[in-house]
Structure formats: structure tokens, C-alpha cells
Design a protein around this motif. Structure first.
Motif, PDB file in Angstrom:
ATOM      1  N   ASN A  30      34.473  68.916  69.705  1.00 22.15           N
ATOM      2  CA  ASN A  30      33.830  67.618  69.482  1.00 22.15           C
ATOM      3  C   ASN A  30      34.555  66.771  68.442  1.00 22.15           C
ATOM      4  O   ASN A  30      33.964  65.857  67.876  1.00 22.15           O
ATOM      5  CB  ASN A  30      32.385  67.828  69.042  1.00 22.15           C
ATOM      6  N   SER A  31      35.833  67.077  68.242  1.00 25.60           N
ATOM      7  CA  SER A  31      36.586  66.326  67.228  1.00 25.60           C
ATOM      8  C   SER A  31      36.742  64.847  67.601  1.00 25.60           C
ATOM      9  O   SER A  31      37.015  64.019  66.737  1.00 25.60           O
ATOM     10  CB  SER A  31      37.967  66.956  67.015  1.00 25.60           C
ATOM     11  N   GLN A  32      36.570  64.510  68.873  1.00 27.32           N
ATOM     12  CA  GLN A  32      36.669  63.112  69.315  1.00 27.32           C
ATOM     13  C   GLN A  32      35.320  62.544  69.743  1.00 27.32           C
ATOM     14  O   GLN A  32      35.263  61.448  70.303  1.00 27.32           O
ATOM     15  CB  GLN A  32      37.665  63.011  70.474  1.00 27.32           C
ATOM     16  N   GLY A  35      30.223  59.973  66.291  1.00 23.61           N
ATOM     17  CA  GLY A  35      29.035  60.302  65.525  1.00 23.61           C
ATOM     18  C   GLY A  35      28.768  61.782  65.358  1.00 23.61           C
ATOM     19  O   GLY A  35      27.726  62.163  64.800  1.00 23.61           O
ATOM     20  N   PHE A  36      29.690  62.661  65.812  1.00 31.77           N
ATOM     21  CA  PHE A  36      29.464  64.109  65.716  1.00 31.77           C
ATOM     22  C   PHE A  36      29.586  64.568  64.266  1.00 31.77           C
ATOM     23  O   PHE A  36      30.453  64.113  63.521  1.00 31.77           O
ATOM     24  CB  PHE A  36      30.488  64.851  66.582  1.00 31.77           C
ATOM     25  N   LYS A  37      28.687  65.482  63.874  1.00 32.97           N
ATOM     26  CA  LYS A  37      28.724  66.081  62.550  1.00 32.97           C
ATOM     27  C   LYS A  37      29.065  67.562  62.696  1.00 32.97           C
ATOM     28  O   LYS A  37      28.355  68.304  63.387  1.00 32.97           O
ATOM     29  CB  LYS A  37      27.370  65.926  61.844  1.00 32.97           C
ATOM     30  N   ARG A  38      30.158  67.969  62.084  1.00 36.70           N
ATOM     31  CA  ARG A  38      30.607  69.348  62.251  1.00 36.70           C
ATOM     32  C   ARG A  38      29.594  70.325  61.659  1.00 36.70           C
ATOM     33  O   ARG A  38      28.800  69.991  60.779  1.00 36.70           O
ATOM     34  CB  ARG A  38      31.961  69.545  61.595  1.00 36.70           C
ATOM     35  N   SER A 381      24.663  64.405  70.086  1.00 42.16           N
ATOM     36  CA  SER A 381      24.867  64.042  68.671  1.00 42.16           C
ATOM     37  C   SER A 381      23.589  63.512  68.039  1.00 42.16           C
ATOM     38  O   SER A 381      23.621  62.633  67.177  1.00 42.16           O
ATOM     39  CB  SER A 381      25.986  62.993  68.532  1.00 42.16           C
ATOM     40  N   SER A 382      22.455  64.034  68.490  1.00 42.04           N
ATOM     41  CA  SER A 382      21.167  63.577  67.980  1.00 42.04           C
ATOM     42  C   SER A 382      20.488  64.683  67.184  1.00 42.04           C
ATOM     43  O   SER A 382      20.859  65.858  67.256  1.00 42.04           O
ATOM     44  CB  SER A 382      20.264  63.143  69.137  1.00 42.04           C
ATOM     45  N   PHE A 383      19.470  64.281  66.423  1.00 41.50           N
ATOM     46  CA  PHE A 383      18.699  65.202  65.613  1.00 41.50           C
ATOM     47  C   PHE A 383      17.224  64.870  65.776  1.00 41.50           C
ATOM     48  O   PHE A 383      16.855  63.749  66.147  1.00 41.50           O
ATOM     49  CB  PHE A 383      19.077  65.085  64.131  1.00 41.50           C
ATOM     50  N   SER A 384      16.390  65.857  65.477  1.00 43.97           N
ATOM     51  CA  SER A 384      14.949  65.619  65.440  1.00 43.97           C
ATOM     52  C   SER A 384      14.423  66.060  64.077  1.00 43.97           C
ATOM     53  O   SER A 384      15.002  66.934  63.423  1.00 43.97           O
ATOM     54  CB  SER A 384      14.236  66.372  66.564  1.00 43.97           C
ATOM     55  N   VAL A 406      32.486  52.035  65.298  1.00 45.09           N
ATOM     56  CA  VAL A 406      31.758  53.291  65.483  1.00 45.09           C
ATOM     57  C   VAL A 406      32.216  54.274  64.413  1.00 45.09           C
ATOM     58  O   VAL A 406      33.303  54.143  63.843  1.00 45.09           O
ATOM     59  CB  VAL A 406      31.992  53.904  66.887  1.00 45.09           C
ATOM     60  N   GLU A 407      31.357  55.247  64.136  1.00 47.01           N
ATOM     61  CA  GLU A 407      31.704  56.318  63.201  1.00 47.01           C
ATOM     62  C   GLU A 407      32.264  57.490  63.991  1.00 47.01           C
ATOM     63  O   GLU A 407      31.631  58.007  64.911  1.00 47.01           O
ATOM     64  CB  GLU A 407      30.470  56.752  62.409  1.00 47.01           C
ATOM     65  N   GLU A 408      33.455  57.898  63.628  1.00 45.00           N
ATOM     66  CA  GLU A 408      34.089  59.006  64.327  1.00 45.00           C
ATOM     67  C   GLU A 408      33.541  60.342  63.839  1.00 45.00           C
ATOM     68  O   GLU A 408      32.845  60.423  62.815  1.00 45.00           O
ATOM     69  CB  GLU A 408      35.604  58.942  64.142  1.00 45.00           C
ATOM     70  N   SER A 409      33.873  61.413  64.552  1.00 46.66           N
ATOM     71  CA  SER A 409      33.490  62.765  64.153  1.00 46.66           C
ATOM     72  C   SER A 409      34.048  63.076  62.768  1.00 46.66           C
ATOM     73  O   SER A 409      35.154  62.646  62.411  1.00 46.66           O
ATOM     74  CB  SER A 409      34.025  63.773  65.173  1.00 46.66           C
ATOM     75  N   ASN A 410      33.277  63.805  61.960  1.00 46.52           N
ATOM     76  CA  ASN A 410      33.780  64.189  60.629  1.00 46.52           C
ATOM     77  C   ASN A 410      34.535  65.512  60.656  1.00 46.52           C
ATOM     78  O   ASN A 410      34.780  66.117  59.605  1.00 46.52           O
ATOM     79  CB  ASN A 410      32.642  64.227  59.611  1.00 46.52           C
ATOM     80  N   THR A 411      34.896  65.972  61.851  1.00 45.37           N
ATOM     81  CA  THR A 411      35.694  67.191  61.992  1.00 45.37           C
ATOM     82  C   THR A 411      37.133  66.951  61.564  1.00 45.37           C
ATOM     83  O   THR A 411      37.752  65.972  61.988  1.00 45.37           O
ATOM     84  CB  THR A 411      35.673  67.679  63.452  1.00 45.37           C
TER      85      THR A 411
END
Length: 449
Positions: A30-32, A35-38, A381-384, A406-411
Motif C-alpha cells: 500500500n505504499s502508493q 491516505g494509507f497509514k502504515r 483506508s478507513s477507520f471506525s 491528496v495525502e500520500e501513504s506514510n509508508t
């Protein structure tokens, strides 16, 4: 139990390192992903209850460690509906459990940093994971809220109806000694209008007829022009001129008819026969507001207009050029259709219209949590929210929103490779422990043979 304990511990080590490798694999995959958070891995030692002198190092368990508060790099895009958050917070999104044509939204919202939103056929803002952006929608024509603040935003494809001009704001400076075309320094009084040269006296009648237009233009100075709109949105350009009637006394005219007959009204005073006056210090002493009833320009009826000079917006001071320096605005506009969308730093979605107007279309909801890393991960890339994360608190709260980004992955790929090498070595070491313990058990079995 020493050898058997070593085997059990080595098995827990293999399981923990396998779990770590799974997280590393997911981060790299998910490096690309926008909005992904490692997901990092934390290891916790498990110690059996035993005397101090017999304490064992214990086995291990692996747990996920979220990095929700670590922001990814913002990347500019060419799509104005894309959004990125700088600082804490999450976009509030809803999951569509129906179809795009007939959406059915889950009543429990989710939260995401994935802001690659775009408009669908129904005007909803949908990101790449098919999550619908939640916020408040506004009617661009009236500014009224439509729908609930907890429902998906639906950009209205609504035109803005024409608005009749009702007020003209006029400010600027009139020269103490104006210099119209007929002005001559050697001719005293040439800076003023001279009624004796007119077929119809403009000072006493408040009008300039067609036969006197040339004379009037030579004895007055330009006062600017402004586009006005009738009730049906028809645009007309109103020309204005100033004529000095006496010391500190002026008359303001607008062009009512650009092609008048000899006896027809060409220019009309905005205040009838009442002049606009100033004191010796150049400050206006006449009324702040003037009402023009049924204003008509070249056959187009604009309607009643209030001419507002402001508290101190019109002055009379010396000017070397002898000309007026006006600033004029008005409140009318023509019919307009939606031409573009932009996003402001405060989360407001603005619409640009073909008539030059802008209107607020929506307000994006941004949620904050007391414990971001206690949110439950969902797909897309969602949370609850969870009991541990606390309930969402809505508002910008210092967070800045950027449109067309957009915010890219933080990986960090290089960091993940480093962790992968360490994980592989630890996994191999645990297998060596198992093979060594197996050999030791084999030696014990061989004793009794």
C-alpha cells in the motif's frame, strides 16, 4: 521443561515474526495507496510465573502499532475536488450499501485521510475507495442548508438566478478645481457648468437634453461607469459624469439615453435638482444615500437604485489632474450556471459561476479523536470509532484543508526493507532454535537406546 519451553518459545517467535512480516508486506503493498497509514509491529514478552532466580526470558506476542498521527506527503493534483488535511483530523465518510444510481448509506460513519474525491453522476463526492464524503450541503442561490450535517454531500447542479441591481456603492475624490475639456486657467469659472449656454438649464431641471450633450460633455468630468442588471438579468452600462455648479457644490448625472432626440433627456441627475455639497475641508455635507427611482438606461428599466456614498467615501480635495477618481461597485448580477468547484482551507466547498459569482456549496465535516491510534482499521483506508479512541469531535480545530491535493501513504519503502531484513533474520534464528532443541531431544532419546 527447558527444551520443551525452548520449542514453545521458538514457535511463538516464528508466529510473531510472521505477523511482523505480514504487516511489512501490507505496508509495501500500500505504499502508493492514497491516505494509507502504515502498520508497525510491537513485540510483547510473555513471562511465566516463577521465582526470581528461576525467571525465564519468556516467549513473545506481536501486536499492531498504528501510525495514524504520522502524516504522509501532500501531493498536488489537477482535480479541484481532491482534498488533503494538514494536521490532525479525518474526513467523515459513509459507505454505500446500495448502487450508485440508488445509494443506500450506512448510518454508521467511517473516518479516513483518503481525500481523492471526485463527483459522481448524482453530485456526490466519492473517493477512490468508494466512500462518500459527509458534510453540510447549501443551496447556492439562497445560502440555506439542505439536508443533514451528517449526510453525504451532494453538490447541487443549481443555477443562480439573476439579481436586480439595488444598491450602488460609490466612493472617490472630486477635484477642488475640475478640469473639463473647456477648462482654461485664464478663464475664471471655466471649471464650472454654465447654464446660460444650454437650451435647457441642467441645474434647475436636473436633466441634459440631446441638443446640449456636446456642451455638457465639455463642461463636466467623467465619473466612471458601472454595469447594472435589470430584474431579468439584462446588463446595461451606466455612464456617470460630474458637473461643478458652484464652489463646493456638484451635480452628478448618469446617461439615460445614448441616442436622444434634440429635446429628449440624454443625462439625468441622480438627485434631481438637489446638489451634492462639501464643506471647506473637503468633506461631504449632503445626504449619504440618494434614491434613484425607476432608473432607465437606453430603454432598459433597471428599477429603483440606492446610491450610497458611504460615511466618508466621497471627498473633495485638490487634484493636479482635475479629474474624479471613483471606485464603484453594485450588488446585481446576471443568471449563472456552475462553472467550477474549489476547496478552501476552512473546509468550505465553493462554486464558481458563469456570471462571476461564487457561492458556498458545502462544508466538509472533519472529525478529531482523543486517541487516534485506538481507531479500528477498516478496508478502503478507513477507520471506525472505538471505546478506546473516544467519540469524534467535529470541527477544523487548527487543521488546514488543501484543495487539488491528496495525502500520500506514510509508508517509507527503504525503512520497510530494513525491517524486512531484520524480521527475516529473527525468523531464521527462531528456526535454528527449534532445530537445536530437536537435536537435544534426539540426544535424550538416544540415551535409552
Amino acid at each position: 521443561m527447558g527444551i520443551l519451553g525452548a520449542l514453545s518459545t521458538a514457535v511463538s517467535g516464528l508466529s510473531a515474526q510472521s505477523y511482523a512480516l505480514e504487516n511489512i508486506s501490507g505496508n509495501i503493498a500500500n505504499s502508493q495507496t492514497v491516505g494509507f497509514k502504515r502498520v508497525d509491529t510491537s513485540f510483547v514478552d510473555l513471562i511465566p510465573d516463577s521465582p526470581v532466580k528461576r525467571a525465564a526470558s519468556g516467549s513473545v506476542m506481536a501486536y499492531s502499532s498504528l501510525t495514524n498521527t504520522l502524516q504522509g506527503t501532500l501531493r498536488t493534483t489537477n482535480l479541484s475536488t481532491n482534498m488533503a488535511l494538514s494536521g490532525d483530523g479525518y474526513f467523515v465518510v459513509a459507505k454505500n450499501e446500495g448502487s450508485e444510481a440508488l445509494p443506500i448509506f450506512n448510518s454508521i460513519n467511517q473516518f479516513t485521510r483518503r481525500g481523492d474525491f471526485k463527483l459522481d453522476a448524482n453530485g456526490h463526492l466519492v473517493n477512490g475507495a468508494n466512500r462518500y464524503l459527509v458534510g453540510t450541503t447549501y443551496n447556492p442561490a439562497t445560502g440555506a442548508v439542505t439536508g443533514s450535517s451528517t449526510s453525504p454531500i451532494q453538490i447541487p447542479d443549481t443555477s443562480i438566478p439573476a439579481r436586480q441591481s439595488r444598491e450602488v456603492l460609490y466612493s472617490g475624490n472630486l477635484p477642488t478645481i475640475p478640469k473639463p475639456d473647456k477648462y482654461s486657467q485664464s478663464d475664471p469659472g471655466s471649471d464650472m457648468i454654465r447654464p446660460a449656454g444650454y437650451a435647457t438649464d441642467p441645474v434647475t431641471t436636473g436633466t441634459v437634453v440631446g441638443a446640449d450633450v456636446t456642451t455638457f460633455l465639455g463642461e463636466s468630468i467623467p465619473g466612471g461607469e458601472i454595469t447594472l442588471y435589470s430584474g431579468n438579468g439584462t446588463a446595461v452600462t451606466a455612464q456617470m459624469r460630474w458637473a461643478k455648479a458652484a464652489d463646493n457644490t456638484w451635480m452628478m448625472f448618469y446617461q439615460a439615453n445614448s441616442t436622444p432626440s434634440q429635446t429628449g433627456v440624454a443625462w439625468q441627475s441622480v438627485s434631481g435638482t438637489t446638489p451634492i455639497t462639501f464643506d471647506a475641508n473637503g468633506q461631504r455635507t449632503s445626504a449619504r444615500n440618494l434614491s434613484i427611482a425607476g432608473m432607465t438606461v437606453d430603454g432598459v428599466t433597471v428599477g429603483d437604485i440606492v446610491l450610497n456614498f458611504g460615511a466618508g467615501g466621497l471627498t473633495q480635495f485638490g487634484d493636479v489632474n482635475g479629474q474624479a477618481t471613483p471606485t464603484i461597485t453594485q450588488d446585481g448580477y446576471a443568471y449563472g450556471t456552475l462553472a467550477g468547484i474549489s476547496v478552501n482551507t476552512d473546509g468550505s466547498v465553493m462554486g464558481s459561476y458563469t456570471n462571476g459569482r461564487t457561492a458556498k456549496l458545502a462544508q466538509v465535516s472533519v472529525a478529531h479523536f482523543a486517541a487516534d491510534d485506538e481507531l479500528k482499521r477498516e478496508d478502503g483506508s478507513s477507520f471506525s470509532a472505538t471505546a478506546e479512541s473516544g467519540p469524534p469531535v467535529f470541527g477544523m480545530m487548527g487543521t488546514v484543508m488543501t484543495g487539488a491535493a491528496v495525502e500520500e501513504s506514510n509508508t517509507d519503502i527503504s525503512d520497510e526493507f530494513s525491517k524486512m531484513i531484520v524480521t527475516q533474520q529473527a525468523y531464521s534464528a527462531n528456526t535454528r532454535v527449534m532445530s537445536t532443541a530437536q537435536q537435544m531431544l534426539q540426544d535424550v532419546i538416544n540415551i535409552v537406546r
